[in-house]
Design an enzyme around this catalytic site. Structure first.
Site, short mmCIF file in Angstrom:
data_model
loop_
_atom_site.label_atom_id
_atom_site.label_comp_id
_atom_site.label_asym_id
_atom_site.label_seq_id
_atom_site.Cartn_x
_atom_site.Cartn_y
_atom_site.Cartn_z
N ASP A 394 60.23 5.37 -8.24
CA ASP A 394 59.52 5.32 -6.96
C ASP A 394 58.07 5.78 -7.11
O ASP A 394 57.76 6.68 -7.90
CB ASP A 394 60.26 6.23 -5.96
CG ASP A 394 59.63 6.22 -4.59
OD1 ASP A 394 59.59 5.13 -3.97
OD2 ASP A 394 59.17 7.28 -4.12
N GLU A 447 58.18 0.69 -9.16
CA GLU A 447 57.64 0.36 -7.84
C GLU A 447 56.15 0.72 -7.90
O GLU A 447 55.77 1.86 -7.62
CB GLU A 447 58.36 1.14 -6.73
CG GLU A 447 58.01 0.65 -5.33
CD GLU A 447 57.33 1.71 -4.47
OE1 GLU A 447 56.78 1.33 -3.43
OE2 GLU A 447 57.31 2.89 -4.84
#
Length: 726
Positions: A394, A447
């Site tokens: 993330d 990401e």
């Protein structure tokens, strides 16, 4: 006992309590010293000898016995007002950590850090108990507290193991299920109670103690693990269903999810699930993205072994498991990592570098060897201990740039005067290299929302910017997601002015290995669900939704779809109640509309798996060819997907206008005698108007789109059609 030692033990600032407490040879025998506050009496039992210790006050007891040497084993009998305990003395044991472990920790290279630090039930020098170890280099002293000592750590001081910063204590008779924390005396003399950073199990939030844990799960996914590395992921089918476990079907435990989730995902034909973060987090509204227990699955849904049971069940159903992993930041809770031992430790010592500007959290200090080790080992931990098949990392962009969400004056350039966070780059490279070396078949997914060069390039291949690749296996294609959703949100009459937003992704499609994500982030906070982004009435919204999914599944790159979007949920997702499953209740009048979309997703996955052309050359420019990319007035896109030599191509035609176009010419290669429609998102079973091309289509010798022959298709309204040679 010297008064200084006595004072330091009572104040919790003794770095080596084993030199004072326990049994030690003295001039006239062996001295036994015990610190047990609130005890009425203490006796020592050794070699059939029982001797009462003298009460020295403040919980100290001692005696000198005329023994020639320290007994190899002895026990303590401790009498309290209402009970009597017979136990081993924690201070008779040698350290449970060796010099090699400490060397690796100091170097930041202990790739199985979870085996060294944390709480480990074990048998040590003939006694059963738990070894506690924690890294706290700035602490003046550390004690372990828990139910086993009524949360009073006075008699359970840990020892400092040299200059490693590691504190250790073996506590006899403490076993699985015991609650514990570390009581740390900070440099200013104050104390703080901290959860174990490497706890493998925690209490159910909002309680936050750590729990002593040992796994007893017996894995049954040998076949899955054996073949996991057979085919590189970028050359394999990869269709992902993204799930927030606590809200997928609210109230289910890990084991109950294991009875339902694999069957549901298998029925729809997804190859993988991706789990929003499962590591422990105090605030459910963060969806798991503000982690306090990096080594513990959230206790909300069960035990660590229960989570293993879920992963095992998914594997045995033929489904890979990815999980979101959050090494970018951590929350400021005063019982967790923030200023863990009284000073910045896991976070950067520079407040400007430590504070994450967007989320009120703290960023890790990637330049500190022990912190980097904590994270790299954590990545390996989930893959090795829980058989996780992939980590979706993330917020990578927030790690890579020193000026991320910061204004001028709020950040300091790196040593080269640039904005790149060199420590974070080094960390990500090390993490990826370590995971791929230790865990064959595992994939890491970034990401990353910028144009950073070489996210999925090998770490040893230096790019034009002077950096080696970050070493990820795949990268989320945030540009494709943003551009294509912008196009789809426009009224069809205006789409011709945004035509390039659907084709631009192919300009850079092979710069990285991409995943096409329609994730949770796109269906919350006022962004609306996927079907609700579509303009028009309910029929047009569903048609646009279906056509878009058909376009997405054929586009180069892997697919990811968030739960609820597979059946066109109209409402935004909420973690408090999850998907609107009632839309699929046959008693609901519009149930066929939603069931039709879910049936389409099932067929998309089935046809996708059957057609190598749709996935085997996702990262090879030779696997894609535009047929028609400029038909802006018609809202039409057509392209060919090519598989390995000897396999048939797939022709994808997407029509994003609400009219029917008859006899629409699409150029095709001349080596195929006929083409057959294999998927049409406008088919009646999906809720469409059932305008299809039911019979094989023979090309005629009319050159079109650079091909010597062409098909005359009927293009349904707001639909995607797939064809392949007969």
């Amino acid at each position: 006992m010297p008064e200084a030692d006595r004072a330091r033990l009572l104040s919790g600032t003794h770095h080596d309590p084993h030199t004072v407490l326990g049994a030690h040879p003295v001039t006239h025998g062996v001295a036994f010293r015990v610190l047990r506050p609130y005890a009425r009496a203490v006796s020592v039992l050794a070699d059939d000898v029982r001797a009462d210790l003298l009460d020295d006050g403040d919980g100290f007891f001692s005696v000198v016995l005329p023994l020639r040497e320290v007994p190899a084993e002895y026990r303590l009998r401790v009498t309290y007002a209402d009970t009597e305990l017979d136990t081993h003395d924690p201070y008779r044991f040698l350290p449970t950590l060796g010099e090699f472990d400490l060397h690796l920790i100091g170097e930041g290279r202990h790739e199985q850090l979870w085996e060294a630090l944390g709480a480990h039930p074990m048998t040590h020098q003939g006694a059963t108990g738990t070894r506690f170890a924690v890294w706290a280099p700035n602490a003046l002293g550390v004690r372990v507290v828990g139910d086993f000592n009524y949360w009073d750590g006075t008699g359970f001081a840990m020892r400092s193991l040299g200059g490693s910063g590691v504190w250790e204590l073996f506590v006899p008779s403490v076993g699985e299920g015991e609650l514990y924390k570390f009581q740390i005396t900070r440099p200013d003399g104050s104390t703080t109670y901290r959860a174990d950073p490497l706890a493998r199990r925690t209490e159910v939030p909002p309680a936050n103690s750590s729990v002593v844990h040992a796994s007893h799960h017996v894995w049954r996914d040998e076949e899955w693990m054996r073949r996991r590395a057979d085919v590189p992921v970028h050359e394999a089918p990869f269709s992902v269903y993204e799930v927030h476990l606590p809200s997928w079907r609210p109230g289910l435990t890990y084991r109950q999810l294991a009875d339902q989730l694999p069957a549901y995902v298998s029925d729809l034909g997804f190859t993988h699930v991706e789990l929003l973060p499962v590591a422990e987090h105090p605030f459910g509204g963060s969806w798991g993205y503000q982690v306090t227990g990096f080594y513990a699955p959230t206790a909300r849904l069960g035990t660590p072994d229960d989570f293993k049971y879920l992963v095992d069940a998914l594997h045995r159903a033929g489904i890979g498991v990815l999980m979101d992993w959050v090494p970018a930041h951590f929350p400021r809770d005063d019982w967790a990592l923030a200023e863990f031992d009284g000073r910045p430790l896991y976070e950067h010592e520079d407040p400007l570098r430590a504070a994450h500007p967007d989320w009120g959290t703290l960023e890790f200090d990637y330049g500190r060897a022990e912190v980097r080790n904590f994270l790299v080992a954590n990545a390996c931990y989930w893959c090795e201990e829980y058989h996780i098949d992939g980590l979706r990392v993330d917020a990578v962009a927030s790690m890579l740039y020193l000026d991320y969400s910061r204004e001028d004056g709020q950040w300091t350039p790196n040593v080269h005067g640039g904005r790149e966070n060199l420590d974070a780059v080094s960390f990500l490279q090390e993490m990826n290299a370590t995971v791929y070396r230790r865990c064959p078949g595992v994939v890491t997914v970034a990401e990353e929302s910028t144009a950073w060069d070489g996210v999925t390039r090998a770490t040893h291949h230096v790019g034009p910017g002077g950096f080696g690749g970050l070493g990820f296996g795949l990268k989320w294609n945030m540009g494709w997601m943003h551009d294509s959703l912008t196009y789809m949100s426009k009224e069809p009459v205006h789409r011709k002015y945004h035509h390039h937003e659907m084709t631009f992704s192919m300009v850079y499609a092979y710069s990285e290995n991409y995943v096409l994500p329609i994730s949770h982030d796109e269906v919350v906070h006022g962004k609306r669900s996927l079907v609700s982004k579509m303009p028009g009435d309910w029929w047009q919204q569903r048609a646009g939704h279906r056509a878009y999914l058909g376009f997405m599944w054929a586009h180069p790159g892997k697919q990811l779809l968030f739960m609820g979007q597979e059946f066109a949920q109209g409402a935004e997702w909420s973690e408090t109640h999850g998907p609107d499953w009632w839309l699929l209740d046959p008693a609901y009048g519009a149930e066929p509309d939603h069931r039709g979309v879910r049936d389409l997703v099932r067929d998309l996955n089935a046809r996708y798996l059957a057609e190598q052309a749709l996935w085997q050359r996702d990262t090879d420019p030779g696997g894609f060819a535009w047929v028609e990319g400029d038909a802006a007035e018609d809202n039409v896109f057509a392209f060919l997907r090519h598989g390995p030599q000897g396999t048939a191509p797939v022709l994808c035609v997407s029509h994003f206008s609400p009219v029917v176009r008859y006899e629409y010419r699409i150029g095709v290669p001349d080596e195929y005698a006929a083409w057959q429609e294999i998927l049409n998102t406008d088919a009646a079973p999906y809720g469409g108007s059932d305008i299809t091309n039911p019979h094989p289509l023979k090309p005629d010798p009319t050159p079109t789109h650079g091909h010597p022959t062409s098909l005359r298709l009927t293009l349904p309204p707001l639909a995607t059609v797939w064809l392949r040679p007969v």
